[in-house]
Design a protein around this motif. Sequence first.
Motif, PDB file in Angstrom:
ATOM      1  N   MET A   1       0.694  -1.247  -0.059  1.00 43.87           N
ATOM      2  CA  MET A   1      -0.021   0.026   0.092  1.00 43.87           C
ATOM      3  C   MET A   1       0.828   1.022  -0.074  1.00 43.87           C
ATOM      4  N   LYS A   2       0.705   2.213  -0.947  1.00 44.38           N
ATOM      5  CA  LYS A   2       1.326   3.584  -1.066  1.00 44.38           C
ATOM      6  C   LYS A   2       0.628   4.522  -0.763  1.00 44.38           C
ATOM      7  N   PHE A   3       0.848   5.444   0.641  1.00 41.79           N
ATOM      8  CA  PHE A   3      -0.136   6.497   0.746  1.00 41.79           C
ATOM      9  C   PHE A   3       0.597   7.665   0.604  1.00 41.79           C
ATOM     10  N   LEU A   4      -0.138   8.629   0.175  1.00 42.23           N
ATOM     11  CA  LEU A   4       0.470  10.164   0.273  1.00 42.23           C
ATOM     12  C   LEU A   4      -0.249  10.963   1.058  1.00 42.23           C
ATOM     13  N   ILE A   5       0.636  11.538   1.983  1.00 39.03           N
ATOM     14  CA  ILE A   5      -0.242  12.434   3.245  1.00 39.03           C
ATOM     15  C   ILE A   5       0.034  13.947   2.836  1.00 39.03           C
ATOM     16  N   SER A   6      -0.835  14.576   3.206  1.00 34.98           N
ATOM     17  CA  SER A   6      -0.816  16.184   3.160  1.00 34.98           C
ATOM     18  C   SER A   6      -1.603  16.569   4.549  1.00 34.98           C
ATOM     19  N   ASN A   7      -1.715  17.898   4.585  1.00 40.20           N
ATOM     20  CA  ASN A   7      -2.431  18.663   5.366  1.00 40.20           C
ATOM     21  C   ASN A   7      -2.600  20.187   5.154  1.00 40.20           C
ATOM     22  N   ASP A   8      -3.077  20.778   6.177  1.00 40.34           N
ATOM     23  CA  ASP A   8      -2.979  22.413   5.911  1.00 40.34           C
ATOM     24  C   ASP A   8      -2.233  23.117   7.086  1.00 40.34           C
ATOM     25  N   ASP A   9      -1.824  22.235   8.028  1.00 42.14           N
ATOM     26  CA  ASP A   9      -1.106  22.779   9.249  1.00 42.14           C
ATOM     27  C   ASP A   9       0.304  23.007   9.094  1.00 42.14           C
ATOM     28  N   GLY A  10       0.855  22.665   7.904  1.00 39.80           N
ATOM     29  CA  GLY A  10       2.215  22.503   7.601  1.00 39.80           C
ATOM     30  C   GLY A  10       3.023  21.336   8.014  1.00 39.80           C
ATOM     31  N   TYR A  11       4.026  21.043   7.372  1.00 35.71           N
ATOM     32  CA  TYR A  11       4.928  19.971   7.317  1.00 35.71           C
ATOM     33  C   TYR A  11       5.613  19.615   8.743  1.00 35.71           C
ATOM     34  N   LEU A  12       5.669  20.763   9.536  1.00 39.69           N
ATOM     35  CA  LEU A  12       5.954  20.636  10.827  1.00 39.69           C
ATOM     36  C   LEU A  12       4.952  20.276  11.940  1.00 39.69           C
ATOM     37  N   ALA A  13       3.887  20.281  11.867  1.00 40.21           N
ATOM     38  CA  ALA A  13       2.657  20.154  12.813  1.00 40.21           C
ATOM     39  C   ALA A  13       2.788  18.630  13.220  1.00 40.21           C
ATOM     40  N   PRO A  14       2.616  18.814  14.471  1.00 40.65           N
ATOM     41  CA  PRO A  14       2.632  17.206  15.356  1.00 40.65           C
ATOM     42  C   PRO A  14       1.807  16.249  14.697  1.00 40.65           C
ATOM     43  N   GLY A  15       0.464  16.857  14.073  1.00 40.74           N
ATOM     44  CA  GLY A  15      -0.601  15.901  13.577  1.00 40.74           C
ATOM     45  C   GLY A  15      -0.273  15.281  12.357  1.00 40.74           C
ATOM     46  N   ILE A  16       0.680  15.957  11.462  1.00 39.11           N
ATOM     47  CA  ILE A  16       1.072  15.238  10.260  1.00 39.11           C
ATOM     48  C   ILE A  16       2.289  14.075  10.812  1.00 39.11           C
ATOM     49  N   ASN A  17       3.101  14.655  11.489  1.00 35.92           N
ATOM     50  CA  ASN A  17       4.137  13.611  12.089  1.00 35.92           C
ATOM     51  C   ASN A  17       3.437  12.040  12.713  1.00 35.92           C
ATOM     52  N   ALA A  18       2.352  12.567  13.459  1.00 35.65           N
ATOM     53  CA  ALA A  18       1.661  11.325  14.049  1.00 35.65           C
ATOM     54  C   ALA A  18       1.021  10.576  13.002  1.00 35.65           C
ATOM     55  N   ASP A  28       3.928   2.084   2.381  1.00 33.80           N
ATOM     56  CA  ASP A  28       5.135   3.010   2.362  1.00 33.80           C
ATOM     57  C   ASP A  28       4.326   4.511   2.271  1.00 33.80           C
ATOM     58  N   VAL A  29       5.033   5.254   2.860  1.00 36.37           N
ATOM     59  CA  VAL A  29       4.428   6.702   3.098  1.00 36.37           C
ATOM     60  C   VAL A  29       5.345   7.945   2.610  1.00 36.37           C
ATOM     61  N   VAL A  30       4.795   8.760   1.928  1.00 33.86           N
ATOM     62  CA  VAL A  30       5.147   9.906   1.332  1.00 33.86           C
ATOM     63  C   VAL A  30       4.465  11.117   1.620  1.00 33.86           C
ATOM     64  N   VAL A  31       5.142  12.076   2.462  1.00 35.60           N
ATOM     65  CA  VAL A  31       4.605  13.423   2.899  1.00 35.60           C
ATOM     66  C   VAL A  31       4.829  14.383   2.028  1.00 35.60           C
ATOM     67  N   VAL A  32       3.857  14.902   1.621  1.00 32.02           N
ATOM     68  CA  VAL A  32       4.185  16.250   0.612  1.00 32.02           C
ATOM     69  C   VAL A  32       3.112  17.422   1.187  1.00 32.02           C
ATOM     70  N   ALA A  33       3.510  18.427   1.940  1.00 36.86           N
ATOM     71  CA  ALA A  33       2.739  19.290   2.761  1.00 36.86           C
ATOM     72  C   ALA A  33       3.218  20.721   2.728  1.00 36.86           C
ATOM     73  N   PRO A  34       2.527  21.672   3.044  1.00 33.65           N
ATOM     74  CA  PRO A  34       2.733  22.982   3.013  1.00 33.65           C
ATOM     75  C   PRO A  34       3.759  23.407   3.751  1.00 33.65           C
ATOM     76  N   GLU A  35       4.566  24.357   3.432  1.00 29.54           N
ATOM     77  CA  GLU A  35       5.671  24.764   4.186  1.00 29.54           C
ATOM     78  C   GLU A  35       5.443  25.631   5.542  1.00 29.54           C
ATOM     79  N   ARG A  36       4.282  25.967   5.427  1.00 29.35           N
ATOM     80  CA  ARG A  36       3.844  26.676   6.612  1.00 29.35           C
ATOM     81  C   ARG A  36       2.174  26.407   6.945  1.00 29.35           C
ATOM     82  N   ASN A  37       1.740  27.262   7.951  1.00 28.21           N
ATOM     83  CA  ASN A  37       0.006  26.854   8.197  1.00 28.21           C
ATOM     84  C   ASN A  37      -0.637  27.639   7.037  1.00 28.21           C
TER      85      ASN A  37
END
Length: 247
Positions: A1-18, A28-37
């Motif tokens: 299974m290949k997952f792409l993860i993103s968010n709107d809180d930014g790549y440093l947010a605790p939620g995306i790390n969890a 497999d996990v790849v994270v592509v997220a905004p640089e800031r909130n």
Amino acid sequence: MKFLISNDDGYLAPGINALAATLARFGDVVVVAPERNRSGASNSLTLDRPLSVRKAPNGFFFVNGTPTDCVHLAVTGLLDFRPDMVISGINHGPNMGDDTLYSGTVAAATEAFLLGIPALAFSLASNAADNLPTACHAVEKLVERCLQKPFNLPVLLNVNVPDIPVDKIEGISVTRLGRRHMAESVIKTVTPRGETVYWVGPPGSVQDAGAGTDFHAIANNRISVTPLMIDLTAYDQQDGIKTWLCS
């Protein structure tokens, strides 16, 4: 299974790390997220300038754009594979009712859905976000179900999780979106330079939180799962508009 993860809180947010740590159990996990909130970015795409993608020391990719930009770039050119599923979050704060229209968390999942990929958006329904393990528990349960019984067609699920300990969760409800009253008035202030500026006010109080709504589920300590659709056509108004135009 290949997952792409993103968010709107930014790549440093605790939620995306969890979220990334939770999903690593399943594939497999790849994270592509905004640089800031970029909360409240909704489904906006950046069309007035080029976008840059950088890689953080932890392996996450971060983009100087919106959540929608992140998923669009990842799926249409950045990655050398097509994700099996896109998961957005874990957002710090709820995305229920009318708020889903503004949510960057939901928008990231929506972009994946529009590109034909099953997508889930996860939000912890409190800005305090004291119980991330509870949201991770919800992620595990739903992903396990997706693996056991894969969707025949792409779906878009908006998931809100009560910000309470796992042992206080009363179950999962399939819900519809509730409704809020109008937002509170803007907040008018004056800068040190004497300029008048305005802050967008807080969301209005809940108007429709009856049984079956996402608000009702959260209030009763249940995980809310709302299937969303993109067609905004008001079908029940089509005949009336035809009459109005032709009369």
